[in-house]
Motif scaffolding. Structure first.
Motif, PDB file in Angstrom:
ATOM      1  N   THR A   1      44.579  83.796 -20.842  1.00 61.71           N
ATOM      2  CA  THR A   1      43.598  83.761 -21.463  1.00 61.71           C
ATOM      3  C   THR A   1      42.608  84.203 -21.356  1.00 61.71           C
ATOM      4  O   THR A   1      42.418  84.897 -20.498  1.00 61.71           O
ATOM      5  CB  THR A   1      44.014  82.435 -21.933  1.00 61.71           C
ATOM      6  OG1 THR A   1      42.566  81.740 -22.486  1.00 61.71           O
ATOM      7  CG2 THR A   1      43.201  81.826 -20.638  1.00 61.71           C
ATOM      8  N   LEU A   2      41.882  84.709 -22.234  1.00 63.45           N
ATOM      9  CA  LEU A   2      40.276  85.633 -22.440  1.00 63.45           C
ATOM     10  C   LEU A   2      38.941  84.332 -21.876  1.00 63.45           C
ATOM     11  O   LEU A   2      37.914  84.963 -22.354  1.00 63.45           O
ATOM     12  CB  LEU A   2      39.808  86.277 -24.050  1.00 63.45           C
ATOM     13  CG  LEU A   2      41.447  87.066 -24.108  1.00 63.45           C
ATOM     14  CD1 LEU A   2      40.740  87.814 -25.571  1.00 63.45           C
ATOM     15  CD2 LEU A   2      40.619  88.119 -22.868  1.00 63.45           C
ATOM     16  N   VAL A   3      39.227  83.324 -21.577  1.00 62.01           N
ATOM     17  CA  VAL A   3      38.501  81.780 -21.403  1.00 62.01           C
ATOM     18  C   VAL A   3      37.320  82.369 -20.515  1.00 62.01           C
ATOM     19  O   VAL A   3      36.139  82.187 -20.731  1.00 62.01           O
ATOM     20  CB  VAL A   3      39.014  80.890 -21.067  1.00 62.01           C
ATOM     21  CG1 VAL A   3      40.129  80.807 -19.301  1.00 62.01           C
ATOM     22  CG2 VAL A   3      38.623  80.082 -21.196  1.00 62.01           C
TER      23      VAL A   3
ATOM     24  N   MET B   1      38.031  95.124 -14.434  1.00 67.05           N
ATOM     25  CA  MET B   1      37.994  93.269 -15.313  1.00 67.05           C
ATOM     26  C   MET B   1      38.883  93.278 -15.872  1.00 67.05           C
ATOM     27  O   MET B   1      39.800  94.001 -15.902  1.00 67.05           O
ATOM     28  CB  MET B   1      37.285  93.483 -16.921  1.00 67.05           C
ATOM     29  CG  MET B   1      35.674  93.710 -16.654  1.00 67.05           C
ATOM     30  SD  MET B   1      34.347  93.822 -17.579  1.00 67.05           S
ATOM     31  CE  MET B   1      34.854  92.673 -18.640  1.00 67.05           C
ATOM     32  N   ARG B   2      40.360  91.881 -14.920  1.00 65.70           N
ATOM     33  CA  ARG B   2      41.083  91.788 -15.189  1.00 65.70           C
ATOM     34  C   ARG B   2      40.758  90.644 -15.976  1.00 65.70           C
ATOM     35  O   ARG B   2      40.928  89.853 -17.015  1.00 65.70           O
ATOM     36  CB  ARG B   2      41.207  91.023 -14.055  1.00 65.70           C
ATOM     37  CG  ARG B   2      41.153  91.337 -12.849  1.00 65.70           C
ATOM     38  CD  ARG B   2      41.822  90.830 -11.571  1.00 65.70           C
ATOM     39  NE  ARG B   2      43.848  91.659 -11.379  1.00 65.70           N
ATOM     40  CZ  ARG B   2      43.471  92.897 -10.904  1.00 65.70           C
ATOM     41  NH1 ARG B   2      42.679  93.229 -10.782  1.00 65.70           N
ATOM     42  NH2 ARG B   2      44.978  93.147 -10.883  1.00 65.70           N
ATOM     43  N   MET B   3      42.615  91.729 -17.193  1.00 71.56           N
ATOM     44  CA  MET B   3      42.860  91.299 -18.786  1.00 71.56           C
ATOM     45  C   MET B   3      44.257  90.319 -18.965  1.00 71.56           C
ATOM     46  O   MET B   3      44.904  91.071 -18.252  1.00 71.56           O
ATOM     47  CB  MET B   3      41.547  91.801 -20.049  1.00 71.56           C
ATOM     48  CG  MET B   3      40.812  92.140 -19.917  1.00 71.56           C
ATOM     49  SD  MET B   3      40.101  93.324 -20.976  1.00 71.56           S
ATOM     50  CE  MET B   3      37.714  93.554 -20.161  1.00 71.56           C
ATOM     51  N   PRO B   4      44.381  89.747 -19.926  1.00 68.57           N
ATOM     52  CA  PRO B   4      45.532  89.428 -20.379  1.00 68.57           C
ATOM     53  C   PRO B   4      46.307  90.439 -20.633  1.00 68.57           C
ATOM     54  O   PRO B   4      45.934  91.333 -21.166  1.00 68.57           O
ATOM     55  CB  PRO B   4      45.452  87.922 -21.076  1.00 68.57           C
ATOM     56  CG  PRO B   4      44.083  87.525 -20.595  1.00 68.57           C
ATOM     57  CD  PRO B   4      43.930  88.463 -20.401  1.00 68.57           C
ATOM     58  N   VAL B   5      47.843  90.511 -20.525  1.00 67.57           N
ATOM     59  CA  VAL B   5      48.849  91.669 -21.164  1.00 67.57           C
ATOM     60  C   VAL B   5      49.127  91.409 -22.334  1.00 67.57           C
ATOM     61  O   VAL B   5      48.817  90.288 -22.492  1.00 67.57           O
ATOM     62  CB  VAL B   5      49.533  91.950 -20.403  1.00 67.57           C
ATOM     63  CG1 VAL B   5      51.265  92.363 -21.219  1.00 67.57           C
ATOM     64  CG2 VAL B   5      50.014  92.231 -18.680  1.00 67.57           C
TER      65      VAL B   5
ATOM     66  N   LYS C   1      41.519  75.921 -21.310  1.00 70.69           N
ATOM     67  CA  LYS C   1      41.851  75.870 -22.874  1.00 70.69           C
ATOM     68  C   LYS C   1      42.557  77.438 -23.266  1.00 70.69           C
ATOM     69  O   LYS C   1      42.299  78.471 -22.411  1.00 70.69           O
ATOM     70  CB  LYS C   1      40.311  75.945 -23.058  1.00 70.69           C
ATOM     71  CG  LYS C   1      40.544  75.884 -24.677  1.00 70.69           C
ATOM     72  CD  LYS C   1      39.008  75.716 -25.238  1.00 70.69           C
ATOM     73  CE  LYS C   1      38.914  74.805 -26.242  1.00 70.69           C
ATOM     74  NZ  LYS C   1      37.187  75.313 -26.717  1.00 70.69           N
ATOM     75  N   PHE C   2      43.026  77.627 -24.067  1.00 71.44           N
ATOM     76  CA  PHE C   2      43.493  78.283 -24.612  1.00 71.44           C
ATOM     77  C   PHE C   2      42.309  79.563 -25.375  1.00 71.44           C
ATOM     78  O   PHE C   2      42.034  78.460 -26.679  1.00 71.44           O
ATOM     79  CB  PHE C   2      44.840  78.587 -25.673  1.00 71.44           C
ATOM     80  CG  PHE C   2      45.859  80.461 -26.313  1.00 71.44           C
ATOM     81  CD1 PHE C   2      46.405  80.939 -25.328  1.00 71.44           C
ATOM     82  CD2 PHE C   2      45.298  80.313 -27.009  1.00 71.44           C
ATOM     83  CE1 PHE C   2      47.166  81.747 -25.366  1.00 71.44           C
ATOM     84  CE2 PHE C   2      45.806  81.596 -27.681  1.00 71.44           C
ATOM     85  CZ  PHE C   2      46.867  82.450 -27.243  1.00 71.44           C
ATOM     86  N   ILE C   3      41.834  80.559 -24.941  1.00 70.89           N
ATOM     87  CA  ILE C   3      41.222  81.597 -25.797  1.00 70.89           C
ATOM     88  C   ILE C   3      41.914  82.370 -26.361  1.00 70.89           C
ATOM     89  O   ILE C   3      41.741  83.695 -25.060  1.00 70.89           O
ATOM     90  CB  ILE C   3      39.774  81.504 -24.918  1.00 70.89           C
ATOM     91  CG1 ILE C   3      38.912  80.745 -24.606  1.00 70.89           C
ATOM     92  CG2 ILE C   3      38.518  82.363 -25.489  1.00 70.89           C
ATOM     93  CD1 ILE C   3      38.897  79.385 -25.206  1.00 70.89           C
TER      94      ILE C   3
END
Length: 369
Positions: free
Chosen positions: A55-57, A88-92, A2-4
């Protein structure tokens, strides 16, 4: 998956350990003196940009992230162990904002970028640091400092060179599937696209750019109609917008000019800077218009819309006009990069000249006899 693209979390850095007040009690050292060690540092929390995440899911359901506290100091000059940091790994493309005061803490724009978002507390001093010639048996000790605690709002803005803008069923998803490797859902009803799609457009083996498709925008989006404005943030980082218009709507009472003007109006309500971005008009579904009526229809639309920028006539379904549009986009992006590079070189040259130019009358540079 799911895209968040939005999440709220709480981060709590670890507290520093307390220092120790201790005295040496070893045999044959009756006046050993203070030997209390320092407390360990609390764990800090870092954000790391990772291009393999889109995504930030992971943060939608994991709300609290807490680092460990540092260990307290002990006797015999033993220092407490510092706690491990949390990465904490997050999307670019993630924007990290303090939810209480609106301060932007970090903007993750490059893969591997590391930003501190909550600093761990420093450990307190042991009484070994307080000894002096006048204070030979200090009983003071330092308390560990508290770690930072923040409530954060994470906003994901996809990184793309080109963004697609248009009403539902204007043919945006068909266009991105025709020119890139993206395979979005395509159907004959509105709001088929429910989340942004990214596609890589290959002009040649070594030439490419990224294009983003967002859900359609309709009149009244600022009041929550349709999917509202929630996905427009993904267009803020793009360098070029393609306004795709359906020139052959299925319903006869739909006016393409009215819809195009309503979309621009909604764009202004959300962010004036989006209206000021370079924007090209792409007239789609011309394969549905008879050849003898096509030129007149296009001319009439441009006149009523009051458009003075670049215009491209395509049919995303059978790819007519798409290669020419793709090449024009790539040339525009390359020219923009060259202009930015020239501006940077000019600025560096001017700065170098400013450093090298010395005023001979400046008293700081006069030679004393």
């Amino acid at each position: 998956m799911k895209f968040i693209d939005e999440a709220k979390i709480e981060v709590i850095a670890g507290d520093g350990g307390n220092g120790c007040a201790s005295f040496c009690r070893e045999k044959f050292r009756p006046f050993g003196g203070p030997d209390g060690g320092d407390g360990g540092k609390g764990g800090s929390i870092f954000a790391v940009a990772d291009r393999n995440i889109n995504t930030l899911v992971d943060f939608r359901f994991s709300k609290m992230h807490k680092a460990r506290n540092g260990e307290p100091g002990r006797g015999a000059d033993c220092y407490g162990k510092g706690a491990d940091d949390i990465h904490m790994r997050m999307p670019v493309g993630t924007l990290i904002v303090d939810n209480l005061n609106g301060e932007i803490l970090a903007d993750l724009t490059e893969h591997g970028q590391v930003e501190l978002i909550a600093k761990g507390g420093e450990g307190g001093w042991g009484n070994i640091h307080f000894k002096s010639s006048t204070n030979r048996a200090p009983r003071q000790k330092g308390e560990g400092k508290e770690g930072e605690r923040r409530e954060l709002r994470l906003e994901l803005k996809v990184l793309a060179d080109v963004g697609l803008l248009g009403m539902p069923n204007a043919g945006k998803s068909t266009f991105i599937s025709a020119v890139s490797n993206a395979r979005p859902k395509i159907a004959d009803y509105p709001f088929t696209t429910l989340h942004p799609n990214l596609g890589v457009v290959r002009v040649s083996h070594e030439k490419s750019f990224v294009i983003a498709d967002i859900p359609g925008l309709i009149e009244g989006a600022s009041e929550g109609a349709g999917l509202g404005h929630q996905f427009l943030r993904h267009l803020q980082r793009t360098g070029l917008l393609l306004h795709i218009v359906d020139l052959a709507p299925f319903e006869s009472d739909v006016d393409p000019v009215k819809e195009a003007k309503a979309l621009v109006k909604e764009l202004k309500k959300y962010d004036e800077s989006l209206v000021d971005k370079p924007r090209w008009l792409v007239l789609n579904k011309l394969d549905m218009v008879p050849d003898e009526d096509r030129a007149k229809l296009v001319k009439d639309f441009i006149k009523r819309f009051g458009w003075k920028g670049p215009v491209f006539e395509i049919s995303a379904l059978n790819h007519n006009g798409c290669p020419e549009l793709v090449n024009a986009i790539y040339q525009h992006l390359e020219e923009k990069k060259r202009s930015e590079h020239r501006a940077e070189e000019t600025q560096m040259t001017e700065e170098a000249r400013g450093i090298s130019s010395i005023d001979p009358d400046d008293p700081r540079f006069k030679i004393l006899d």
